[in-house]
Design an enzyme around this catalytic site. Structure first.
Site, short mmCIF file in Angstrom:
data_model
loop_
_atom_site.label_atom_id
_atom_site.label_comp_id
_atom_site.label_asym_id
_atom_site.label_seq_id
_atom_site.Cartn_x
_atom_site.Cartn_y
_atom_site.Cartn_z
N ASN A 168 0.87 -1.19 0.00
CA ASN A 168 0.00 0.00 0.00
C ASN A 168 0.90 1.23 0.00
O ASN A 168 1.51 1.54 1.02
CB ASN A 168 -0.88 -0.04 1.26
CG ASN A 168 -1.68 1.24 1.44
OD1 ASN A 168 -1.80 2.05 0.53
ND2 ASN A 168 -2.21 1.43 2.64
N LYS A 197 0.01 4.24 -0.20
CA LYS A 197 -0.67 5.40 0.40
C LYS A 197 -0.50 6.62 -0.52
O LYS A 197 -0.44 6.46 -1.73
CB LYS A 197 -0.14 5.67 1.81
CG LYS A 197 -0.07 4.41 2.66
CD LYS A 197 0.12 4.73 4.11
CE LYS A 197 0.35 3.45 4.88
NZ LYS A 197 0.17 3.61 6.32
N HIS A 203 -9.42 0.97 5.10
CA HIS A 203 -8.14 1.18 5.79
C HIS A 203 -8.37 2.13 6.97
O HIS A 203 -9.19 3.04 6.90
CB HIS A 203 -7.12 1.77 4.81
CG HIS A 203 -5.72 1.78 5.36
ND1 HIS A 203 -5.30 2.72 6.28
CD2 HIS A 203 -4.67 0.94 5.15
CE1 HIS A 203 -4.03 2.45 6.60
NE2 HIS A 203 -3.64 1.38 5.92
N GLU A 258 -6.80 4.54 8.02
CA GLU A 258 -6.61 5.98 7.70
C GLU A 258 -7.86 6.55 7.02
O GLU A 258 -8.17 7.73 7.20
CB GLU A 258 -5.35 6.15 6.84
CG GLU A 258 -4.09 5.94 7.68
CD GLU A 258 -2.86 5.45 6.91
OE1 GLU A 258 -2.87 5.49 5.67
OE2 GLU A 258 -1.91 5.02 7.58
N GLU A 288 -5.17 -5.20 10.72
CA GLU A 288 -4.15 -4.16 10.91
C GLU A 288 -4.41 -3.42 12.22
O GLU A 288 -5.24 -2.50 12.25
CB GLU A 288 -4.19 -3.16 9.76
CG GLU A 288 -3.93 -3.75 8.40
CD GLU A 288 -3.39 -2.70 7.44
OE1 GLU A 288 -2.29 -2.91 6.94
OE2 GLU A 288 -4.05 -1.68 7.23
N GLY A 340 2.71 2.00 10.81
CA GLY A 340 3.70 3.08 10.68
C GLY A 340 4.44 3.40 11.96
O GLY A 340 5.13 4.41 12.05
N SER A 367 3.59 -2.39 10.28
CA SER A 367 5.04 -2.42 10.51
C SER A 367 5.70 -3.74 10.10
O SER A 367 6.65 -4.20 10.74
CB SER A 367 5.36 -2.09 11.98
OG SER A 367 4.97 -0.76 12.26
C1 PEP Z 1 -0.70 0.08 6.09
O1 PEP Z 1 -0.84 1.28 6.01
O2 PEP Z 1 -1.55 -0.68 5.60
C2 PEP Z 1 0.48 -0.42 6.80
C3 PEP Z 1 0.47 -1.68 7.17
O3 PEP Z 1 1.50 0.46 7.02
P1 PEP Z 1 2.98 0.12 7.59
O4 PEP Z 1 3.42 -1.17 6.98
O5 PEP Z 1 3.81 1.29 7.18
O6 PEP Z 1 2.83 -0.01 9.07
#
Ligand code: PEP
Length: 249
Positions: A8, A10, A93, A95, A163, A169, A208
């Protein structure tokens, strides 16, 4: 079940960054992946990315509007994404839920739109750190799952991304035991609602994931792949994560 590793991007990526996809393609053509690979760039790059990938991996989107067309300035429908070359779309997601106020029923409508257009819907769920600390993570994820999935979820049209919001992040991940326990809980919820068909729905872990922890996470029970944010932006890191999936003989 063939695992799925999805990146992703973003709101990151300009035309010049398609060079990362060229590098990924070169790496995977030299040594095939043991999983399905998907990259979800920003919508502006989907058509070019699909051309660049040339079938070496799939291209997806990060969101879609529930309706196929209409007076929704600035929005993009699932049909448009499919037309541009996407085969999947991330919906719900955290976000989007946090910054755009998307509710579970919005997410369900977007998942249904994805199916209508012939896209795989990657439906995201996950608890906050306060919810985990309060001991309600299972309940929260179970109810998000229930309300974010329409009735016709099948292995071929849906993947779930677990998630934890506090792991996205941040460099923090749940313990292996906590990831395995949540994935088992999600599987039980899916089977209770959709029956045996649901055993084939892939449950991705996201939050992460990086080269140093990918193999360990990807080989936990009921982990059917990963949704990767920051570490998907560079081909070398993303490839290292993909290599964490054991190739089946
Ligand atoms: C995400 O935004 O779906 C995500 C898993 O981000 P990150 O891997 O940067 O934690």
């Amino acid at each position: 079940m063939r695992p799925l590793v999805a990146g992703n991007w973003k709101m990151n990526g300009l035309g010049a960054d398609l060079a990362e996809l060229a590098a990924l393609k070169a790496a995977l053509s030299g040594r095939p992946a043991g999983c399905d690979v998907l990259v979800c760039p920003p919508a502006t790059l989907i058509a070019k990315a699909a051309g660049q990938a040339g079938g070496a991996f799939a291209i997806g989107a990060q969101d879609c509007h529930p309706r196929a067309s209409g007076a929704f300035t600035g929005d993009i429908s699932a049909e448009m994404l499919k037309d541009a070359g996407a085969s999947a779309v991330i919906v719900g997601h955290s976000e989007r839920r946090q910054f755009h106020g998307e509710t579970d029923s919005d997410v369900a409508a977007k998942a249904a739109a994805a199916w209508r257009a012939g896209l795989l819907a990657i439906v995201c769920i996950g608890e906050t750190s306060a919810q985990r600390d309060a001991g309600t993570a299972n309940h929260i994820c179970g109810s998000q799952l229930d309300a974010s999935l329409p009735d016709d979820a099948m292995a071929g049209n849906t993947a779930i991304a677990y998630e934890p919001v506090w792991a996205i992040g941040t460099g923090r991940t749940p313990s292996d035991g906590d990831i395995a326990a949540m994935h088992a809980h999600i599987r039980a919820c899916l089977v209770r609602r959709f029956g045996e068909e649901a055993r084939g729905i892939r449950i991705l872990y996201g939050g992460s994931v990086k080269p140093s922890n990918a193999a360990q996470i990807l080989n936990l029970p009921e982990v059917g792949g990963a949704l990767v944010g920051g570490a998907s932006l560079k081909a070398a890191d993303f490839e290292a994560i993909i290599r964490g999936v054991k190739v089946q003989d």
